[in-house]
Design an enzyme around this catalytic site. Structure first.
Site, mmCIF file in Angstrom:
data_model
loop_
_atom_site.group_PDB
_atom_site.id
_atom_site.type_symbol
_atom_site.label_atom_id
_atom_site.label_comp_id
_atom_site.label_asym_id
_atom_site.label_seq_id
_atom_site.Cartn_x
_atom_site.Cartn_y
_atom_site.Cartn_z
ATOM 1 N N LYS A 48 64.120 7.594 63.551
ATOM 2 C CA LYS A 48 63.052 6.702 63.091
ATOM 3 C C LYS A 48 63.654 5.565 62.266
ATOM 4 O O LYS A 48 64.611 5.782 61.509
ATOM 5 C CB LYS A 48 62.058 7.515 62.255
ATOM 6 C CG LYS A 48 60.785 6.764 61.878
ATOM 7 C CD LYS A 48 59.801 7.696 61.163
ATOM 8 C CE LYS A 48 58.525 6.976 60.740
ATOM 9 N NZ LYS A 48 57.552 7.869 60.094
ATOM 10 N N SER A 123 52.863 7.701 61.972
ATOM 11 C CA SER A 123 53.673 6.514 62.104
ATOM 12 C C SER A 123 54.929 6.699 62.951
ATOM 13 O O SER A 123 55.516 5.711 63.390
ATOM 14 C CB SER A 123 54.086 6.005 60.718
ATOM 15 O OG SER A 123 54.899 6.965 60.057
ATOM 16 N N SER A 147 52.680 12.041 59.803
ATOM 17 C CA SER A 147 53.378 11.128 60.721
ATOM 18 C C SER A 147 54.372 11.763 61.676
ATOM 19 O O SER A 147 54.854 11.094 62.581
ATOM 20 C CB SER A 147 54.085 10.029 59.936
ATOM 21 O OG SER A 147 53.152 9.037 59.617
#
Ligand code: GLN
Length: 446
Positions: A48, A123, A147
């Site tokens: 990420k 996210s 997330s």
């Protein structure tokens, strides 16, 4: 190819896997990755865009960090290297991990591999889409209020949020420091256990890291333990029909696998939303104060220092981030601090206590991950509606507990339905064992 399989490959075979993935990614229109790195030689893991990888441009999906080059590795990256894995590319995310759809990234949206008209969740939507779309063997995400778990559910993969403190946050771009945790996003439960074992453990570089002994979970993974699982009939009432059907299916599968089901209740989730959005925005305001155009990334020159701050932040941050900075400053301002921030901390204690009470009698709690399956882009345009969609994930972060999301069903459009199993603090083993058993049981029913 799973992580378990990849761990058996020779260096030459790994190089081929890397090459093949890069070609697939070049042909993909999912926008799961924002950049690739072919230099590594270990098993490729998608990262990420808020985890520091030395030499990479790491931006947390924000314009304000464009041009910033990470000068060091996050502890989880050091641990990947030590285990023969290497960071392979940066995955797309909501700006500063604020969001549930990956629509707020400065790199544009990521598409859901199961339906390109739908959000992948967020996210960590890039990591989830990469794994679900066959563009990654496994990925790392971060979970502040869901997330990892919610995009895992929307994309039909497995996502584990470890206990707060289990995985070092050193080198993770901070959103809300008392809630953030890095965790694995994988194709199945076994891989989640393998990757979790690699990244977890005490780290003196993170003052909130738990100095608590742990045993590796993967070698001990067992589908044969008979567990007591709490279900939450009232809590689930507000979910969509497909999610409720998935819940019922998961309960039947757990029973069929020999587990004991008991009914429990949790606090009205509306309190979770308030406590979470006050706590998270207050912490985010403080954490994001460092992006001033002087220390990191992009700068917009102004007439004087203050003007430079204002211009850099006005142009560098997107709307959602600005909204949260304002909300966070408001709840921390004198006069409102006691009414909002302090109150939220009290509610947080209540939530924690409530979970602890339930866990005196049960091993796991089964809960939906989200009130619905993946929805079309733009469907939750109103910020408050978006915040409300986090009802099933955020209390777990407020209480600091481990939880795993896994796919259990499909809705009428063929979109994945995910459920989560929440466990006691530091008891990732039971969380993984329960999920493994549920996963295997569902497979035999197919
Ligand atoms: N959707 C939640 C938020 O926007 C959770 C995000 C996350 O876990 N990073 O705060």
């Amino acid at each position: 190819m799973t992580l378990k399989e990849a761990l058996k490959l020779s260096p030459e075979e790994i190089a081929q896997v890397r090459e093949a993935l890069a070609q697939k990614i070049a042909q993909s229109d999912l926008n799961a990755y924002v950049a690739l790195d072919m230099a590594g030689s270990g098993i490729p893991i998608a990262i990420k865009d808020n985890i520091q990888v030395q030499g990479w441009s790491v931006t947390s999906g924000s314009k304000i960090l464009k041009g910033y080059i990470a000068p060091y590795n996050a502890t989880v990256i050091e641990k990947l290297h030590a285990a023969g894995l290497s960071p392979f590319g940066r995955t797309n995310m909501d700006e500063f991990a604020m969001g549930s759809t990956t629509e707020s990234s400065c790199y544009g949206r990521t598409l859901n591999p199961h339906n390109k008209g739908c959000v992948p969740g967020g996210s960590s939507g890039g990591s989830a889409a990469a794994v679900a779309g066959g563009l990654a063997i496994a990925a790392l995400g971060s979970d502040t209020g869901g997330s990892i778990r919610q995009p895992a559910a929307f994309c039909g993969i497995v996502g584990l949020k470890p206990t707060y403190g289990r995985v070092s946050r050193y080198g993770l771009g901070a959103y809300a420091s008392s809630l953030d945790q890095i965790g694995p996003m994988t194709q199945n439960v076994e891989d989640a256990a393998l990757l979790y074992d690699i990244i977890c453990g005490h780290d003196p570089k993170d003052s909130t890291s738990a100095d608590i002994a742990y045993a590796p979970t993967a070698p001990n993974l067992s589908a044969n333990r008979k567990l007591t699982v709490a279900i939450l009939p009232k809590y689930v009432e507000g979910a969509s029909e497909a999610v409720r059907a998935g819940y019922t299916k998961a309960i039947s599968a757990l029973k069929a696998a020999g587990h004991t089901i008991v009914e429990r209740e949790l606090l009205d989730p509306k309190y979770d939303i308030s406590a979470y959005y006050i706590t998270a925005t207050a912490e985010a305001t403080t954490n994001l104060a460092r992006y001033d155009g002087i220390r990191y990334g992009a700068r917009v020159e102004g007439d004087n220092l203050k003007d430079t701050f204002i211009r850099t932040r006005s142009e560098g941050f997107g709307d959602e981030v600005k909204r949260r900075i304002m909300l966070g400053n408001f709840v921390l301002s004198s006069g409102y601090y006691d009414a909002y921030y302090v109150k939220a901390q009290k509610v947080r204690q209540l939530i924690k206590h409530e979970y602890e009470t339930i866990f005196q009698e049960v091993d796991l709690i089964l809960s939906p991950v989200a009130p619905s399956t993946a929805y079309p882009f733009g469907a939750l345009e109103d910020p408050l509606t978006m915040y409300l969609s986090d009802i099933y994930t955020i209390s777990v972060n407020l209480a600091g507990l481990p939880s795993i999301a896994l796919p259990v069903d499909r809705d009428a459009q063929g979109l994945p339905v995910g459920m989560q199993l929440i466990g006691r603090a530091y008891d990732e083993q039971t969380v993984l064992d329960g999920a493994y058993s549920l996963e295997l049981q569902l497979k035999t029913q197919e």
